[in-house]
Design a protein around this motif. Structure first.
Motif, PDB file in Angstrom:
ATOM      1  N   TYR A 234       0.965  -1.149  -0.124  1.00  0.00           N
ATOM      2  CA  TYR A 234       0.171   0.081   0.091  1.00  0.00           C
ATOM      3  C   TYR A 234       0.988   1.146  -0.095  1.00  0.00           C
ATOM      4  O   TYR A 234       1.159   1.893   0.947  1.00  0.00           O
ATOM      5  N   TYR A 235       1.408   1.611  -1.173  1.00  0.00           N
ATOM      6  CA  TYR A 235       2.403   2.569  -1.187  1.00  0.00           C
ATOM      7  C   TYR A 235       1.884   3.847  -1.053  1.00  0.00           C
ATOM      8  O   TYR A 235       2.520   4.777  -0.309  1.00  0.00           O
ATOM      9  N   ARG A 236       0.656   4.279  -1.487  1.00  0.00           N
ATOM     10  CA  ARG A 236       0.104   5.297  -1.228  1.00  0.00           C
ATOM     11  C   ARG A 236      -0.286   5.613   0.348  1.00  0.00           C
ATOM     12  O   ARG A 236      -0.076   6.812   0.762  1.00  0.00           O
ATOM     13  N   ARG A 237      -0.475   4.782   1.039  1.00  0.00           N
ATOM     14  CA  ARG A 237      -1.035   4.814   2.209  1.00  0.00           C
ATOM     15  C   ARG A 237       0.428   5.304   3.146  1.00  0.00           C
ATOM     16  O   ARG A 237       0.659   5.724   4.076  1.00  0.00           O
ATOM     17  N   ALA A 238       1.486   4.259   2.493  1.00  0.00           N
ATOM     18  CA  ALA A 238       2.829   4.514   3.142  1.00  0.00           C
ATOM     19  C   ALA A 238       3.388   5.940   3.115  1.00  0.00           C
ATOM     20  O   ALA A 238       3.874   6.342   4.045  1.00  0.00           O
ATOM     21  N   ILE A 239       3.092   6.359   2.098  1.00  0.00           N
ATOM     22  CA  ILE A 239       3.419   7.796   1.798  1.00  0.00           C
ATOM     23  C   ILE A 239       2.786   8.728   2.681  1.00  0.00           C
ATOM     24  O   ILE A 239       3.519   9.632   3.115  1.00  0.00           O
ATOM     25  N   ASP A 240       1.436   8.691   2.887  1.00  0.00           N
ATOM     26  CA  ASP A 240       0.824   9.524   3.685  1.00  0.00           C
ATOM     27  C   ASP A 240       1.311   9.266   5.342  1.00  0.00           C
ATOM     28  O   ASP A 240       1.408  10.392   5.869  1.00  0.00           O
ATOM     29  N   CYS A 241       1.818   8.211   5.568  1.00  0.00           N
ATOM     30  CA  CYS A 241       2.161   8.057   6.790  1.00  0.00           C
ATOM     31  C   CYS A 241       3.346   8.593   7.333  1.00  0.00           C
ATOM     32  O   CYS A 241       3.802   9.130   8.164  1.00  0.00           O
ATOM     33  N   TYR A 242       4.512   8.659   5.973  1.00  0.00           N
ATOM     34  CA  TYR A 242       5.738   9.272   6.095  1.00  0.00           C
ATOM     35  C   TYR A 242       5.750  10.718   6.174  1.00  0.00           C
ATOM     36  O   TYR A 242       6.342  11.358   7.130  1.00  0.00           O
ATOM     37  N   ARG A 243       4.725  11.218   5.435  1.00  0.00           N
ATOM     38  CA  ARG A 243       4.368  12.791   5.627  1.00  0.00           C
ATOM     39  C   ARG A 243       4.093  13.133   7.036  1.00  0.00           C
ATOM     40  O   ARG A 243       4.471  14.154   7.481  1.00  0.00           O
ATOM     41  N   ASP A 244       3.016  12.048   7.628  1.00  0.00           N
ATOM     42  CA  ASP A 244       2.720  12.702   8.992  1.00  0.00           C
ATOM     43  C   ASP A 244       4.003  12.634   9.851  1.00  0.00           C
ATOM     44  O   ASP A 244       4.382  13.576  10.718  1.00  0.00           O
ATOM     45  N   ALA A 245       4.871  11.655   9.655  1.00  0.00           N
ATOM     46  CA  ALA A 245       6.211  11.557  10.366  1.00  0.00           C
ATOM     47  C   ALA A 245       6.957  12.694  10.243  1.00  0.00           C
ATOM     48  O   ALA A 245       7.620  13.176  10.793  1.00  0.00           O
ATOM     49  N   LEU A 246       7.055  12.947   8.957  1.00  0.00           N
ATOM     50  CA  LEU A 246       7.905  14.375   8.325  1.00  0.00           C
ATOM     51  C   LEU A 246       7.348  15.607   9.091  1.00  0.00           C
ATOM     52  O   LEU A 246       8.101  16.481   9.521  1.00  0.00           O
ATOM     53  N   PHE A 247       5.951  15.658   9.231  1.00  0.00           N
ATOM     54  CA  PHE A 247       5.368  16.798   9.718  1.00  0.00           C
ATOM     55  C   PHE A 247       5.863  16.793  11.237  1.00  0.00           C
ATOM     56  O   PHE A 247       6.129  17.973  11.922  1.00  0.00           O
ATOM     57  N   TYR A 248       5.784  15.859  12.129  1.00  0.00           N
ATOM     58  CA  TYR A 248       6.098  15.753  13.326  1.00  0.00           C
ATOM     59  C   TYR A 248       7.540  16.360  13.950  1.00  0.00           C
ATOM     60  O   TYR A 248       8.098  16.927  14.819  1.00  0.00           O
ATOM     61  N   LEU A 249       8.418  15.605  12.717  1.00  0.00           N
ATOM     62  CA  LEU A 249       9.715  15.835  12.895  1.00  0.00           C
ATOM     63  C   LEU A 249      10.203  17.182  12.574  1.00  0.00           C
ATOM     64  O   LEU A 249      11.233  17.777  13.219  1.00  0.00           O
ATOM     65  N   THR A 250       9.767  17.942  11.637  1.00  0.00           N
ATOM     66  CA  THR A 250      10.214  18.980  11.094  1.00  0.00           C
ATOM     67  C   THR A 250       9.133  20.510  11.889  1.00  0.00           C
ATOM     68  O   THR A 250       9.357  21.656  11.456  1.00  0.00           O
ATOM     69  N   ARG A 251       8.427  20.015  12.747  1.00  0.00           N
ATOM     70  CA  ARG A 251       7.362  21.181  13.147  1.00  0.00           C
ATOM     71  C   ARG A 251       8.163  22.084  14.153  1.00  0.00           C
ATOM     72  O   ARG A 251       7.959  23.434  13.906  1.00  0.00           O
TER      73      ARG A 251
END
Length: 302
Positions: A234-251
């Motif tokens: 589920y590559y699209r779902r994986a990309i969305d999860c990585y984006r959430d992780a990137l959001f918290y990481l760079t906030r």
């Protein structure tokens, strides 16, 4: 008593003279005189008891009045207040030593802090007395300074210990919301201490470490979900999860470690996008092949 003796003496001789015709006139005369003496002695005893009772009652009233005056007098109140302050300071020092010896229990430091608050309030009230001697006033002021130092020390010790204990507990939890809830309780402890002592830089460092733990827990959670989704295709779902992780990481402010982690997540997103494009291209080829086969079948049927 002298008058009673004189009366008995006179009565004795009077009766003895009147009863001279009797064989023993001195017996009834002696009995009468004895009765007079007994009555006089009894009356004297009763009067002495009443006088003694009145004297005792008067002394008791005087003693109660004096005690009440001494209790309510300013000097007595000041002496009582100084005694209480001395005992409270000794108790405070004892509890502080016990808390320092048993540093694994943050609640002990919090209890000492509360004792310091009570002591400072009572000392401030005692200092308001206008008749407080100067030497006692100076002693109370010096005691306040020492207690303020103890108050700050144990408040900071409680905040650090409570935050450390709660953070350790949060690390043992599995669910993300439990980790964050317990870590936020640790932040509340540190924030409450910072409100009292905003200049305590070590508490800012501890709060920063707790916030770093919260951020890393969230990032790790979303990265794990992304890896699971990618493993299942589920590559699209994986990309969305990585984006959430990137959001918290760079906030928040990025440091070297965060930048490295963000670059790695970005590379994973790029790889997943490439796989997604490949997957789409493969599907397009398959769909085109299927369409071509269907077209050929229709032509043959015609």
């Amino acid at each position: 008593m002298v008058a009673a003796a004189a009366a008995a003496f006179v009565l004795f001789f009077l009766l003895w003279w009147m009863l001279q015709s009797e064989d023993t006139p001195w017996v009834p005369a002696g009995l009468a005189a004895s009765v007079v003496m007994l009555v006089a002695a009894s009356a004297r005893q009763v009067l002495m008891q009443r006088t003694l009772r009145r004297h005792v009652l008067a002394q008791e009233r005087h003693g109660r009045h004096r005690e009440s005056y001494m209790r309510n007098s300013p000097k007595r109140r000041n002496f009582h207040s100084i005694t209480i302050q001395t005992e409270a300071f000794r108790t405070l020092q004892k509890r502080a030593a016990e808390a320092d010896a048993n540093d694994s229990f943050p609640e002990d430091h919090l209890a000492v802090y509360k004792l310091c608050v009570d002591y400072l309030a009572s000392a401030e009230e005692a200092l308001l007395s206008p008749v407080l001697p100067s030497e006692n006033r100076l002693g109370l002021i010096a005691g306040q300074e020492r207690v303020r130092a103890l108050q700050r020390k144990h408040m900071l010790a409680w905040a650090r210990g409570a935050a450390r204990s709660l953070t350790h507990e949060a690390q043992q939890r599995v669910r993300l919301h439990e980790k964050i809830e317990i870590a936020n309780r640790a932040l509340d402890c540190l924030d409450s201490a910072l409100k009292v002592y905003p200049e305590a830089g070590e508490l800012d460092q501890s709060a920063g470490a707790v916030r770093e733990f919260i951020m890393s827990s969230r990032v790790a959670h979303w990265v794990e979900l992304a890896e699971r989704a990618a493993f299942k295709g589920y590559y699209r779902r994986a990309i969305d999860c990585y984006r959430d992780a990137l959001f918290y990481l760079t906030r928040d402010t990025l440091d070297q470690n965060r930048e490295a982690a963000a670059e790695q997540i970005t590379r994973e997103i790029d790889l997943l996008r490439a796989r997604l494009d490949t997957q789409k291209a493969g599907r397009s080829v398959v769909e085109a092949t299927v369409t071509a086969k269907k077209t050929r079948r229709k032509r043959k049927e015609l």
